[in-house]
Design a protein around this motif. Structure first.
Motif, PDB file in Angstrom:
ATOM      1  N   ALA A 341       0.838  -1.192   0.000  1.00 60.08           N
ATOM      2  CA  ALA A 341       0.000   0.000   0.000  1.00 60.08           C
ATOM      3  C   ALA A 341       0.876   1.247   0.000  1.00 60.08           C
ATOM      4  CB  ALA A 341      -0.914  -0.016   1.216  1.00 60.08           C
ATOM      5  N   ALA A 342       1.925   1.244   0.845  1.00 59.86           N
ATOM      6  CA  ALA A 342       2.811   2.405   0.912  1.00 59.86           C
ATOM      7  C   ALA A 342       3.491   2.615  -0.428  1.00 59.86           C
ATOM      8  CB  ALA A 342       3.842   2.192   2.013  1.00 59.86           C
ATOM      9  N   LEU A 343       3.971   1.474  -0.996  1.00 63.27           N
ATOM     10  CA  LEU A 343       4.657   1.555  -2.286  1.00 63.27           C
ATOM     11  C   LEU A 343       3.716   2.070  -3.361  1.00 63.27           C
ATOM     12  CD1 LEU A 343       7.537   0.396  -2.388  1.00 63.27           C
ATOM     13  CD2 LEU A 343       6.632  -1.305  -3.934  1.00 63.27           C
ATOM     14  N   GLY A 344       2.484   1.620  -3.302  1.00 59.86           N
ATOM     15  CA  GLY A 344       1.489   2.051  -4.285  1.00 59.86           C
ATOM     16  C   GLY A 344       1.291   3.544  -4.244  1.00 59.86           C
ATOM     17  N   GLU A 345       1.176   4.069  -3.037  1.00 59.20           N
ATOM     18  CA  GLU A 345       0.963   5.513  -2.917  1.00 59.20           C
ATOM     19  C   GLU A 345       2.134   6.296  -3.492  1.00 59.20           C
ATOM     20  OE1 GLU A 345       0.015   7.012   1.046  1.00 59.20           O
ATOM     21  OE2 GLU A 345      -1.580   5.504   1.071  1.00 59.20           O
ATOM     22  N   LEU A 346       3.340   5.825  -3.097  1.00 63.11           N
ATOM     23  CA  LEU A 346       4.554   6.501  -3.567  1.00 63.11           C
ATOM     24  C   LEU A 346       4.622   6.458  -5.087  1.00 63.11           C
ATOM     25  CD1 LEU A 346       7.225   7.738  -2.519  1.00 63.11           C
ATOM     26  CD2 LEU A 346       8.243   5.490  -2.916  1.00 63.11           C
ATOM     27  N   SER A 347       4.369   5.253  -5.638  1.00 63.05           N
ATOM     28  CA  SER A 347       4.462   5.090  -7.096  1.00 63.05           C
ATOM     29  C   SER A 347       3.476   6.003  -7.793  1.00 63.05           C
ATOM     30  CB  SER A 347       4.137   3.660  -7.486  1.00 63.05           C
ATOM     31  OG  SER A 347       4.826   2.789  -6.674  1.00 63.05           O
ATOM     32  N   ALA A 348       2.277   6.099  -7.254  1.00 64.00           N
ATOM     33  CA  ALA A 348       1.261   6.906  -7.912  1.00 64.00           C
ATOM     34  C   ALA A 348       1.704   8.367  -7.974  1.00 64.00           C
ATOM     35  CB  ALA A 348      -0.059   6.793  -7.154  1.00 64.00           C
ATOM     36  N   SER A 349       2.254   8.875  -6.854  1.00 57.69           N
ATOM     37  CA  SER A 349       2.605  10.301  -6.901  1.00 57.69           C
ATOM     38  C   SER A 349       3.792  10.530  -7.844  1.00 57.69           C
ATOM     39  CB  SER A 349       2.879  10.829  -5.496  1.00 57.69           C
ATOM     40  OG  SER A 349       3.746   9.976  -4.837  1.00 57.69           O
ATOM     41  N   VAL A 350       4.786   9.599  -7.791  1.00 56.60           N
ATOM     42  CA  VAL A 350       5.925   9.764  -8.704  1.00 56.60           C
ATOM     43  C   VAL A 350       5.443   9.722 -10.153  1.00 56.60           C
ATOM     44  CG1 VAL A 350       8.041   8.696  -9.532  1.00 56.60           C
ATOM     45  CG2 VAL A 350       7.597   8.855  -7.082  1.00 56.60           C
ATOM     46  N   HIS A 396       6.791   3.490 -20.570  1.00 54.72           N
ATOM     47  CA  HIS A 396       6.388   2.133 -20.195  1.00 54.72           C
ATOM     48  C   HIS A 396       6.400   1.983 -18.667  1.00 54.72           C
ATOM     49  CE1 HIS A 396       5.963  -2.151 -20.414  1.00 54.72           C
ATOM     50  NE2 HIS A 396       7.165  -2.363 -19.857  1.00 54.72           N
ATOM     51  N   LEU A 397       7.465   2.490 -18.042  1.00 52.59           N
ATOM     52  CA  LEU A 397       7.600   2.404 -16.589  1.00 52.59           C
ATOM     53  C   LEU A 397       6.475   3.164 -15.894  1.00 52.59           C
ATOM     54  CD1 LEU A 397       9.201   1.623 -14.072  1.00 52.59           C
ATOM     55  CD2 LEU A 397      10.532   3.710 -14.350  1.00 52.59           C
ATOM     56  N   VAL A 398       6.192   4.381 -16.416  1.00 51.36           N
ATOM     57  CA  VAL A 398       5.143   5.191 -15.790  1.00 51.36           C
ATOM     58  C   VAL A 398       3.793   4.478 -15.891  1.00 51.36           C
ATOM     59  CG1 VAL A 398       3.815   7.304 -16.059  1.00 51.36           C
ATOM     60  CG2 VAL A 398       6.293   7.387 -16.032  1.00 51.36           C
ATOM     61  N   HIS A 399       3.558   3.865 -17.037  1.00 51.39           N
ATOM     62  CA  HIS A 399       2.302   3.129 -17.185  1.00 51.39           C
ATOM     63  C   HIS A 399       2.225   1.967 -16.208  1.00 51.39           C
ATOM     64  CE1 HIS A 399       1.141   5.138 -20.979  1.00 51.39           C
ATOM     65  NE2 HIS A 399      -0.055   4.870 -20.469  1.00 51.39           N
ATOM     66  N   GLY A 400       3.350   1.266 -16.087  1.00 52.57           N
ATOM     67  CA  GLY A 400       3.397   0.149 -15.140  1.00 52.57           C
ATOM     68  C   GLY A 400       3.112   0.623 -13.729  1.00 52.57           C
ATOM     69  N   LEU A 401       3.764   1.716 -13.366  1.00 51.99           N
ATOM     70  CA  LEU A 401       3.572   2.257 -12.022  1.00 51.99           C
ATOM     71  C   LEU A 401       2.111   2.619 -11.779  1.00 51.99           C
ATOM     72  CD1 LEU A 401       6.642   4.576 -11.374  1.00 51.99           C
ATOM     73  CD2 LEU A 401       5.952   2.545 -10.102  1.00 51.99           C
ATOM     74  N   LEU A 402       1.504   3.221 -12.783  1.00 56.30           N
ATOM     75  CA  LEU A 402       0.106   3.621 -12.611  1.00 56.30           C
ATOM     76  C   LEU A 402      -0.801   2.403 -12.486  1.00 56.30           C
ATOM     77  CD1 LEU A 402      -0.109   6.714 -14.941  1.00 56.30           C
ATOM     78  CD2 LEU A 402      -0.290   6.659 -12.454  1.00 56.30           C
ATOM     79  N   ASP A 403      -0.495   1.372 -13.299  1.00 56.41           N
ATOM     80  CA  ASP A 403      -1.276   0.127 -13.182  1.00 56.41           C
ATOM     81  C   ASP A 403      -1.137  -0.457 -11.780  1.00 56.41           C
ATOM     82  OD1 ASP A 403      -2.289   0.083 -15.682  1.00 56.41           O
ATOM     83  OD2 ASP A 403      -0.647  -1.109 -16.532  1.00 56.41           O
ATOM     84  N   PHE A 404       0.111  -0.429 -11.321  1.00 55.37           N
ATOM     85  CA  PHE A 404       0.401  -1.034 -10.031  1.00 55.37           C
ATOM     86  C   PHE A 404      -0.255  -0.239  -8.901  1.00 55.37           C
ATOM     87  CE2 PHE A 404       3.383  -0.911  -6.379  1.00 55.37           C
ATOM     88  CZ  PHE A 404       3.149  -2.187  -5.913  1.00 55.37           C
ATOM     89  N   ALA A 405      -0.265   1.086  -9.056  1.00 53.27           N
ATOM     90  CA  ALA A 405      -0.724   1.923  -7.949  1.00 53.27           C
ATOM     91  C   ALA A 405      -2.218   2.172  -7.972  1.00 53.27           C
ATOM     92  CB  ALA A 405       0.011   3.262  -7.994  1.00 53.27           C
ATOM     93  N   ARG A 406      -2.816   1.955  -9.134  1.00 52.71           N
ATOM     94  CA  ARG A 406      -4.235   2.258  -9.246  1.00 52.71           C
ATOM     95  C   ARG A 406      -5.039   1.494  -8.185  1.00 52.71           C
ATOM     96  NH1 ARG A 406      -6.205   1.722 -15.164  1.00 52.71           N
ATOM     97  NH2 ARG A 406      -5.362  -0.346 -14.817  1.00 52.71           N
ATOM     98  N   PRO A 407      -5.878   2.177  -7.432  1.00 51.59           N
ATOM     99  CA  PRO A 407      -6.670   1.439  -6.457  1.00 51.59           C
ATOM    100  C   PRO A 407      -7.563   0.429  -7.194  1.00 51.59           C
ATOM    101  CG  PRO A 407      -7.246   3.787  -6.454  1.00 51.59           C
ATOM    102  CD  PRO A 407      -6.201   3.602  -7.498  1.00 51.59           C
ATOM    103  N   ARG A 567     -18.099 -11.734  -5.588  1.00 52.87           N
ATOM    104  CA  ARG A 567     -18.823 -10.508  -5.877  1.00 52.87           C
ATOM    105  C   ARG A 567     -18.663  -9.464  -4.775  1.00 52.87           C
ATOM    106  NH1 ARG A 567     -22.436  -9.937  -9.950  1.00 52.87           N
ATOM    107  NH2 ARG A 567     -22.669 -12.093 -10.534  1.00 52.87           N
ATOM    108  N   SER A 568     -18.417  -9.950  -3.568  1.00 55.92           N
ATOM    109  CA  SER A 568     -18.354  -9.032  -2.441  1.00 55.92           C
ATOM    110  C   SER A 568     -17.061  -8.212  -2.417  1.00 55.92           C
ATOM    111  CB  SER A 568     -18.467  -9.812  -1.144  1.00 55.92           C
ATOM    112  OG  SER A 568     -17.419 -10.747  -1.105  1.00 55.92           O
ATOM    113  N   THR A 569     -16.117  -8.583  -3.313  1.00 55.96           N
ATOM    114  CA  THR A 569     -14.815  -7.915  -3.311  1.00 55.96           C
ATOM    115  C   THR A 569     -14.951  -6.403  -3.505  1.00 55.96           C
ATOM    116  OG1 THR A 569     -14.163  -9.816  -4.547  1.00 55.96           O
ATOM    117  CG2 THR A 569     -12.548  -8.072  -4.289  1.00 55.96           C
ATOM    118  N   ALA A 570     -14.194  -5.688  -2.731  1.00 61.23           N
ATOM    119  CA  ALA A 570     -14.173  -4.240  -2.934  1.00 61.23           C
ATOM    120  C   ALA A 570     -12.922  -3.872  -3.703  1.00 61.23           C
ATOM    121  CB  ALA A 570     -14.191  -3.527  -1.601  1.00 61.23           C
TER     122      ALA A 570
END
Ligand code: ADP
Ligand code: MG
Length: 570
Positions: A341-350, A396-407, A567-570
């Motif tokens: 989760a922490a990594l995701g947040e960081l990646s998204a902002s970068v 490519h890296l930025v796209h990967g990061l966004l995929d990874f970080a996307r909630p 189905r219950s997955t958020a």
């Protein structure tokens, strides 16, 4: 009040009562045989043990029937054809009361268990029944005999003692045997163990018999039989619980009593080697049997309790260890998720910060190329080419990061899985230039029901797996894609997607880390692909498994639930 394990059903009651009547008569007859000729009172009364067992093994509402049967049968069995008198019925009523009182006390005070596996059960048998309730029968019986003149009132005390000890011995020797064997039988003993018990009993009987036979006549006090029985009783208590101990006691008693009645062995002799008279010798014998029998039963119960406690402790220990292990894995998982989760947040902002300047650079390079029109292979042309390539890589890296970080909020709709698998495979083959030398084998089960899934996310996940597989086979190979049913998990049917390549495979070190974000072994890799795969599959309540051999190839297996539990997955 605890009821016995065997509950008499109405149609069994008569049969049981018949069996009891038979046993009771036989044991009463045996008791008469054990009466010394000069006496009125039997030195040993096995019928008291039979009656007590019958009561303890029945429901309380059947007790009156059993007691009545005992009152009627005992005079018939003991008079052997002659007309029973009132005295006989008084004595048999005393016996019945003895059984009732013993059984009542044992159930009430000790919540008795007939398997005799606890020390308290043995103690309650010894005290409530053998010691206490027998006093009742002795008092009634001896008083009746004195009243009708069969014995002198002056002799009341001595006769009372004989009666009391006789009944107590009957209970001590017969009841444990019947109680333990009717509750557990041979339960829990292997064939070998059963043979061992037979060997124990045979050797006990043979040894005691020989010792009675051959031992010098005048060694009454130090006679070997007094000691030779103990190893056998210990053996029985150690290896065969109350059941074996009771059997050994009965065997020992049978041999000893028959010898003593025949006038041989240490108990038939008085302290100075003179004959002690049948009653006195049986009293000697009884004290020996009572002491060894009670010790044997108590020891068997104590050992049994210890064994039970040990088993329980082992069980608890195992459970504890298992919970600790589960706790440790749960904690590891928690830490992993938090790090993600922490990594995701960081990646998204970068990624957000980098995306706009990157677009500007990309546009500028294109404009520069247009304006300067460098000659092919000139230094300016090459430099612009390098800039282009690097910009594409960063993109490519930025796209990967966004995929990874996307909630991840998968929107699950029931749809055919095969379409998504096919779509992702086609897209990967198109986008991966090295796919030419690769042979693709598809085995998609057309019967597979629709699954609840987010097609877009799953497309992304599967493409990552396909591209990895293609990249692992730079010199060609076979890519096998299978779609079918997997083993149900926790009752939910599963779809299974298996992607197998014949590529370079992985070493255990790579296997241990491959799902970590940014872990890559490729020069131009981002290390984000499998981290994304795992997130997406887990958001579908699914699982990813990997098997790989370095130099031979890799198989990724994805399990997805087919039912709407996801189905219950958020
Ligand atoms: P990337 O592909 O950017 O390296 P991934 O997360 O997709 O990142 O993969 C991580 C690493 O796992 C790869 O660098 C590679 O070493 C290993 N790997 C993944 N898939 C395969 C495969 N099919 N065969 C061999 N190695 C693989
Ligand atoms: Mg990859």
């Amino acid at each position: 009040m605890p009821e016995p394990k065997h509950i008499l059903q109405p149609w069994h009651l008569l049969g049981r009562l018949g069996l009891f009547a038979l046993l009771y008569c036989a044991s009463a007859w045996l008791g008469i045989r054990l009466t010394p000729p000069s006496d009125h009172i039997s030195a040993m009364w096995p019928a008291s043990g039979v009656l007590l067992t019958a009561l303890l093994q029945s429901r309380r509402r059947h007790w009156p029937a059993i007691a009545l049967a005992a009152i009627i049968l005992e005079p018939l069995a003991t008079t052997q054809g002659r007309m029973p008198s009132l005295t006989h019925f008084t004595i048999s009523t005393g016996s019945a009361l003895e059984g009732l009182a013993g059984a009542f006390l044992m159930r009430r005070l000790a919540s008795f268990r007939p398997s005799l596996e606890r020390v308290r059960d043995v103690l309650s048998l010894l005290s409530s029944s053998a010691l206490l309730s027998t006093m009742l029968a002795a008092t009634i019986g001896v008083t009746a005999l004195a009243a009708d003149g069969s014995i002198a009132w002056a002799d009341w005390g001595r006769q009372w003692r004989v009666f009391w000890v006789g009944d107590a011995m009957g209970i001590l020797l017969v009841a444990p045997m019947l109680l333990t064997w009717t509750t557990r039988g041979l339960e829990g003993w292997s064939r070998l163990r059963q043979l061992e018990l037979v060997a124990l009993l045979l050797s006990l009987v043979a040894t005691v018999h020989l010792v009675f036979f051959w031992a010098p006549a005048a060694t009454s006090v130090y006679h070997p039989v007094t000691y030779v029985a103990f190893p056998f009783l210990l053996w029985a208590a150690l290896r065969f619980e109350a059941r074996g101990t009771a059997a050994a006691m009965l065997a020992l008693a049978s041999v000893a009593v028959s010898h003593t009645l025949a006038g041989s062995g240490p108990f038939a002799l008085g302290p100075e080697g003179h004959s002690a008279g049948p009653t006195a010798s049986l009293v000697f014998l009884q004290s020996f049997l009572a002491a060894s029998g009670a010790s044997g039963l108590l020891m068997a119960a104590a050992l049994g309790e210890r064994r039970h406690a040990q088993e329980k402790a082992n069980h608890l220990n195992r459970e504890l260890r298992q919970s600790l292990e589960e706790l440790a894995t749960a904690q590891q998982e928690l830490v992993r998720r938090e790090r993600m989760a922490a990594l995701g947040e960081l990646s998204a902002s970068v990624a957000h910060e980098v995306r706009n300047p990157l677009a500007v650079i990309s546009n500028s390079v294109a404009a520069l190329t247009r304006l300067a029109r460098p000659e092919e292979n000139s230094p300016a042309w090459e430099l612009l080419g390098v800039m282009n390539e690097e910009v594409a890589r960063l993109d490519h890296l930025v796209h990967g990061l966004l995929d990874f970080a996307r909630p991840l909020r998968p929107r699950l709709y029931s749809q055919p899985l095969a379409t998504v698998v096919d779509g992702a495979l086609e897209a990967s083959l198109r986008s991966e230039p090295r796919a030419h030398g690769v042979q693709v084998v598809r085995e998609l089960d057309p019967e597979l029901p629709e699954a609840p899934l987010d097609a877009q996310l799953l497309h992304l996940a599967l493409s990552n797996l396909f591209i990895n597989a293609l990249q692992a086979m730079p010199h060609g190979g076979t890519l096998r894609v299978e779609l079918g049913r997997g083993e149900p998990r926790q009752g939910t049917p599963q779809a299974r997607i298996r992607i197998t390549d014949t590529g370079i495979g992985m070493t255990p070190e790579v296997m241990a880390r491959l799902f970590e974000p940014f872990y890559t072994t490729k020069a131009a890799g981002t290390g984000l692909g499998l981290a994304i795969v795992r997130r997406i599959v887990e958001a579908h309540q699914g699982q990813v498994e990997v098997h790989s051999t370095a130099g031979q190839g890799t198989t990724f297996t994805v399990f997805l639930p087919l039912a709407s539990a996801a189905r219950s997955t958020a």
